[in-house]
Write an enzyme that holds these catalytic residues in place. Sequence first.
Site, mmCIF file in Angstrom:
data_model
loop_
_atom_site.group_PDB
_atom_site.id
_atom_site.type_symbol
_atom_site.label_atom_id
_atom_site.label_comp_id
_atom_site.label_asym_id
_atom_site.label_seq_id
_atom_site.Cartn_x
_atom_site.Cartn_y
_atom_site.Cartn_z
ATOM 1 N N ASN A 1 -23.604 2.828 3.896
ATOM 2 C CA ASN A 1 -23.458 2.939 5.413
ATOM 3 C C ASN A 1 -23.780 4.568 5.355
ATOM 4 O OD1 ASN A 1 -21.951 0.859 6.078
ATOM 5 N ND2 ASN A 1 -19.713 1.332 4.948
ATOM 6 N N SER B 1 -19.221 6.637 -14.429
ATOM 7 C CA SER B 1 -18.321 7.769 -13.792
ATOM 8 C C SER B 1 -17.067 7.125 -14.244
ATOM 9 C CB SER B 1 -17.768 7.576 -12.302
ATOM 10 O OG SER B 1 -17.550 6.177 -12.377
ATOM 11 N N ASN C 1 -4.041 6.120 -12.314
ATOM 12 C CA ASN C 1 -3.290 5.537 -11.363
ATOM 13 C C ASN C 1 -3.890 4.371 -10.945
ATOM 14 O OD1 ASN C 1 -2.309 5.113 -8.330
ATOM 15 N ND2 ASN C 1 -4.636 4.969 -8.319
ATOM 16 N N ASP D 1 0.790 -1.279 0.198
ATOM 17 C CA ASP D 1 0.041 0.091 0.431
ATOM 18 C C ASP D 1 1.096 1.542 -0.294
ATOM 19 O OD1 ASP D 1 -3.408 0.227 0.669
ATOM 20 O OD2 ASP D 1 -2.035 1.850 0.737
ATOM 21 N N ASN D 2 0.116 3.114 -0.411
ATOM 22 C CA ASN D 2 1.533 3.630 -0.896
ATOM 23 C C ASN D 2 0.080 4.728 0.223
ATOM 24 O OD1 ASN D 2 -0.957 4.290 -1.427
ATOM 25 N ND2 ASN D 2 0.274 5.391 -3.851
ATOM 26 N N THR E 1 -15.554 -3.778 -11.119
ATOM 27 C CA THR E 1 -16.848 -3.624 -10.033
ATOM 28 C C THR E 1 -17.938 -3.705 -10.895
ATOM 29 O OG1 THR E 1 -17.955 -1.273 -9.349
ATOM 30 C CG2 THR E 1 -16.526 -1.387 -11.054
ATOM 31 N N LYS F 1 -12.225 0.295 -14.379
ATOM 32 C CA LYS F 1 -12.252 -0.957 -14.147
ATOM 33 C C LYS F 1 -12.640 -1.821 -15.578
ATOM 34 C CE LYS F 1 -12.399 -0.851 -9.471
ATOM 35 N NZ LYS F 1 -11.325 -1.504 -8.685
ATOM 36 N N HIS G 1 -14.979 4.563 -12.407
ATOM 37 C CA HIS G 1 -15.926 2.839 -13.271
ATOM 38 C C HIS G 1 -15.367 2.870 -14.546
ATOM 39 C CE1 HIS G 1 -19.090 4.354 -10.170
ATOM 40 N NE2 HIS G 1 -19.055 3.100 -9.626
HETATM 41 P P1 NAD Z 1 -10.184 2.131 -0.312
HETATM 42 O O1 NAD Z 1 -9.908 3.173 -0.734
HETATM 43 O O2 NAD Z 1 -10.774 1.996 1.092
HETATM 44 O O3 NAD Z 1 -8.467 1.067 -0.470
HETATM 45 C C1 NAD Z 1 -7.686 1.303 -1.513
HETATM 46 C C2 NAD Z 1 -6.067 1.029 -0.664
HETATM 47 O O4 NAD Z 1 -5.461 1.165 -1.869
HETATM 48 C C3 NAD Z 1 -6.342 2.240 -0.421
HETATM 49 O O5 NAD Z 1 -5.211 2.418 1.112
HETATM 50 C C4 NAD Z 1 -4.697 2.973 -1.037
HETATM 51 O O6 NAD Z 1 -3.969 3.965 -0.472
HETATM 52 C C5 NAD Z 1 -3.858 1.791 -1.927
HETATM 53 N N1 NAD Z 1 -4.121 2.453 -2.998
HETATM 54 C C6 NAD Z 1 -4.349 2.935 -4.014
HETATM 55 N N2 NAD Z 1 -4.034 3.432 -4.735
HETATM 56 C C7 NAD Z 1 -2.362 2.724 -4.637
HETATM 57 C C8 NAD Z 1 -1.583 2.895 -5.893
HETATM 58 N N3 NAD Z 1 -1.438 3.039 -6.253
HETATM 59 N N4 NAD Z 1 -0.352 1.906 -5.523
HETATM 60 C C9 NAD Z 1 -0.729 1.177 -4.070
HETATM 61 N N5 NAD Z 1 -1.586 1.730 -3.398
HETATM 62 C C10 NAD Z 1 -2.288 2.580 -3.517
HETATM 63 O O7 NAD Z 1 -10.375 1.476 -1.209
HETATM 64 P P2 NAD Z 1 -11.942 0.015 -0.713
HETATM 65 O O8 NAD Z 1 -13.527 0.465 -1.003
HETATM 66 O O9 NAD Z 1 -10.868 -0.988 -0.203
HETATM 67 O O10 NAD Z 1 -12.068 -0.804 -2.131
HETATM 68 C C11 NAD Z 1 -10.806 -1.849 -2.534
HETATM 69 C C12 NAD Z 1 -11.365 -1.901 -4.103
HETATM 70 O O11 NAD Z 1 -12.352 -3.055 -3.527
HETATM 71 C C13 NAD Z 1 -11.422 -1.076 -4.888
HETATM 72 O O12 NAD Z 1 -10.204 -1.171 -6.220
HETATM 73 C C14 NAD Z 1 -12.461 -0.818 -5.699
HETATM 74 O O13 NAD Z 1 -12.544 -0.422 -6.393
HETATM 75 C C15 NAD Z 1 -13.061 -1.953 -5.330
HETATM 76 N N6 NAD Z 1 -14.330 -2.168 -5.012
HETATM 77 C C16 NAD Z 1 -14.734 -1.464 -3.928
HETATM 78 C C17 NAD Z 1 -16.295 -1.948 -3.447
HETATM 79 C C18 NAD Z 1 -16.413 -0.476 -1.909
HETATM 80 O O14 NAD Z 1 -17.880 -0.253 -1.649
HETATM 81 N N7 NAD Z 1 -15.793 -0.537 -0.972
HETATM 82 C C19 NAD Z 1 -17.474 -2.092 -4.138
HETATM 83 C C20 NAD Z 1 -17.030 -2.397 -5.605
HETATM 84 C C21 NAD Z 1 -15.274 -2.750 -5.721
HETATM 85 N N1 USQ Z 2 -26.392 7.668 -3.394
HETATM 86 C C1 USQ Z 2 -27.701 8.308 -2.910
HETATM 87 N N2 USQ Z 2 -27.432 8.969 -1.780
HETATM 88 C C2 USQ Z 2 -26.382 9.064 -0.867
HETATM 89 C C3 USQ Z 2 -25.148 8.150 -2.363
HETATM 90 C C4 USQ Z 2 -25.353 7.754 -3.061
HETATM 91 O O1 USQ Z 2 -29.128 8.424 -3.538
HETATM 92 O O2 USQ Z 2 -25.587 10.155 -0.231
HETATM 93 C C5 USQ Z 2 -26.732 6.991 -4.764
HETATM 94 C C6 USQ Z 2 -25.783 7.203 -6.251
HETATM 95 O O3 USQ Z 2 -26.732 7.965 -6.438
HETATM 96 C C7 USQ Z 2 -25.868 5.635 -6.548
HETATM 97 C C8 USQ Z 2 -25.819 4.687 -5.274
HETATM 98 O O4 USQ Z 2 -26.748 5.685 -4.113
HETATM 99 O O5 USQ Z 2 -26.820 5.948 -7.221
HETATM 100 C C9 USQ Z 2 -24.387 4.280 -5.294
HETATM 101 O O6 USQ Z 2 -23.767 5.596 -4.918
HETATM 102 P P1 USQ Z 2 -22.419 4.821 -3.361
HETATM 103 O O7 USQ Z 2 -21.196 5.972 -3.798
HETATM 104 O O8 USQ Z 2 -22.677 3.940 -2.746
HETATM 105 O O9 USQ Z 2 -21.263 3.903 -4.486
HETATM 106 P P2 USQ Z 2 -20.536 4.079 -6.105
HETATM 107 O O10 USQ Z 2 -19.979 5.313 -6.483
HETATM 108 O O11 USQ Z 2 -21.369 3.123 -7.531
HETATM 109 O O12 USQ Z 2 -19.209 3.127 -6.163
HETATM 110 C C10 USQ Z 2 -19.444 2.475 -4.830
HETATM 111 C C11 USQ Z 2 -17.530 2.402 -4.243
HETATM 112 C C12 USQ Z 2 -17.269 1.717 -5.994
HETATM 113 C C13 USQ Z 2 -17.177 1.066 -6.163
HETATM 114 C C14 USQ Z 2 -18.303 0.476 -6.499
HETATM 115 C C15 USQ Z 2 -20.013 -0.533 -6.728
HETATM 116 O O13 USQ Z 2 -16.890 3.409 -3.981
HETATM 117 O O14 USQ Z 2 -15.636 1.343 -5.648
HETATM 118 O O15 USQ Z 2 -16.934 0.219 -7.651
HETATM 119 O O16 USQ Z 2 -19.633 1.338 -5.595
HETATM 120 S S1 USQ Z 2 -20.725 -0.905 -7.690
HETATM 121 O O17 USQ Z 2 -21.360 0.324 -7.740
HETATM 122 O O18 USQ Z 2 -22.085 -1.600 -7.823
HETATM 123 O O19 USQ Z 2 -20.224 -0.303 -9.183
#
Ligand code: NAD
Ligand code: USQ
Length: 382
Positions: A240, A179, A118, A31-32, A144, A185, A182
């Site tokens: 959340n 976005s 990135n 992790d960075n 995603t 990915k 997205h």
């Molecule tokens: P997060 O931002 O909490 O964690 C990502 C971590 O990666 C961080 O600790 C960050 O410091 C590190 N990082 C980012 N760029 C880096 C780089 N270039 N080199 C080294 N480290 C780096 O995100 P998260 O919520 O834990 O999500 C993790 C993964 O899962 C992401 O790829 C995200 O797109 C995917 N994902 C998350 C969700 C969600 O709801 N949180 C849903 C679907 C997919």
């Molecule tokens: N939304 C609301 N109110 C809010 C926040 C969000 O109505 O206060 C709506 C958004 O408009 C969207 C939906 O809730 O339609 C989901 O938004 P989100 O912020 O919970 O999720 P998203 O932006 O899609 O991104 C999150 C993670 C991302 C992951 C993605 C999975 O941040 O890393 O890839 O969920 S998915 O949605 O299946 O692509």
Amino acid sequence: MKIIVAGGDGFCGWPTALYLSKQGFDVAIIDNLVRREYDVEMDSNSLTPIAPLEERVAKWKEVSGKNIDLYIGDLNDYDFLSQVFEAFKPEAFVHYAEQRSAPYSMIDREHAIYTQSNNVLGTLNVLYAMKAFAPDCHLIKLGTMGEYGTPNIDIEEGWIDIEHKGRKDRMLYPKKPGSFYHLTKVHDSHNIEFACRSWGIRATDLNQGVVYGINIDENDQDPILYNRFDYDGIFGTVLNRFIVQAAKGLPLSVYGKGGQTRGFINIEDTVRCIEIAALNPAERGEFRVFNQMTQYFSVQDLAEKVKKVAEEEGLEVTISHVENPRVEQEEHYFHAVSTRLEDLGLKPHQLTDDVIRRVLKLAMDNIDRLKEDKVMNSPSWK
Ligand code: NAD
Ligand code: USQ
């Protein structure tokens, strides 16, 4: 199995590292720490206090007796990444290490460019490092569900059989993400599929839905091990966020009509899905896609669920329909196939009132840390 968790300081990565370590995997984190820098940049924070990564890992060793190796560095630093591959010799590489916020990627040109370089170039480096140093290693890449967008047909698991003008082929499922984040990915998926086809890399692309929940049992053992809890309008995800808004007495912010329907997954299932993928690796040259979601809900449904539980806890809750900062369909068809992980043994946790209550209690315990002006700070997509 020797397994790297890249992004292991993050919301999904930290519990995954602990869970895999507990199961007996030999775990290293890359992790960075850039996620902590975004908090500083946005003047935001995690609702739960989070310990520095070194302290987290030391505490884990104290409570579990297990070691997690740490490599602090950037996937975009190819020399660093090469050294990690040579030193640790991973058999599996879990890749979470990307900028994962859609709103962050939509702030302005600089944030879009940062996010795309990135994520896309970082993944390309991982593919080259695997080819050079660990050609048999299994890439477990977080994609995603948002790659697909909200098509008016069923969403398949990555691939679709198409018949066109009398001929048939199996193609990557068409994508229409919402976005610049997205989109990264989608670009990653194409690069990985090409590397599998060309170099014989083995890869599993996990198209994960929105993750909810905060701590799994391994995090709950000590506050130093707590997971981060994002709630702001940039990194907080919808369920959340609604729970935190309920805990603070703020209106639950349904964007627009609220018919936006997404796939969701409990964080306890996220970690288990990674284990399942690792224990059942893709074949050499195979680009395998699993839809990593267990249930789907509209955002209006989620707001109503949170309101009900919070009211049972004696809180007063209102739901407000605010102007949608995003460009997205607010009423649409949504049906996604997601059977492959269950076929391999996933037993999904459902979103119950108790799950919401557990997160609500954590939010209430930490509510004095909330920065109220960060709750509605999403940039506009337009
Ligand atoms: P997060 O931002 O909490 O964690 C990502 C971590 O990666 C961080 O600790 C960050 O410091 C590190 N990082 C980012 N760029 C880096 C780089 N270039 N080199 C080294 N480290 C780096 O995100 P998260 O919520 O834990 O999500 C993790 C993964 O899962 C992401 O790829 C995200 O797109 C995917 N994902 C998350 C969700 C969600 O709801 N949180 C849903 C679907 C997919
Ligand atoms: N939304 C609301 N109110 C809010 C926040 C969000 O109505 O206060 C709506 C958004 O408009 C969207 C939906 O809730 O339609 C989901 O938004 P989100 O912020 O919970 O999720 P998203 O932006 O899609 O991104 C999150 C993670 C991302 C992951 C993605 C999975 O941040 O890393 O890839 O969920 S998915 O949605 O299946 O692509």
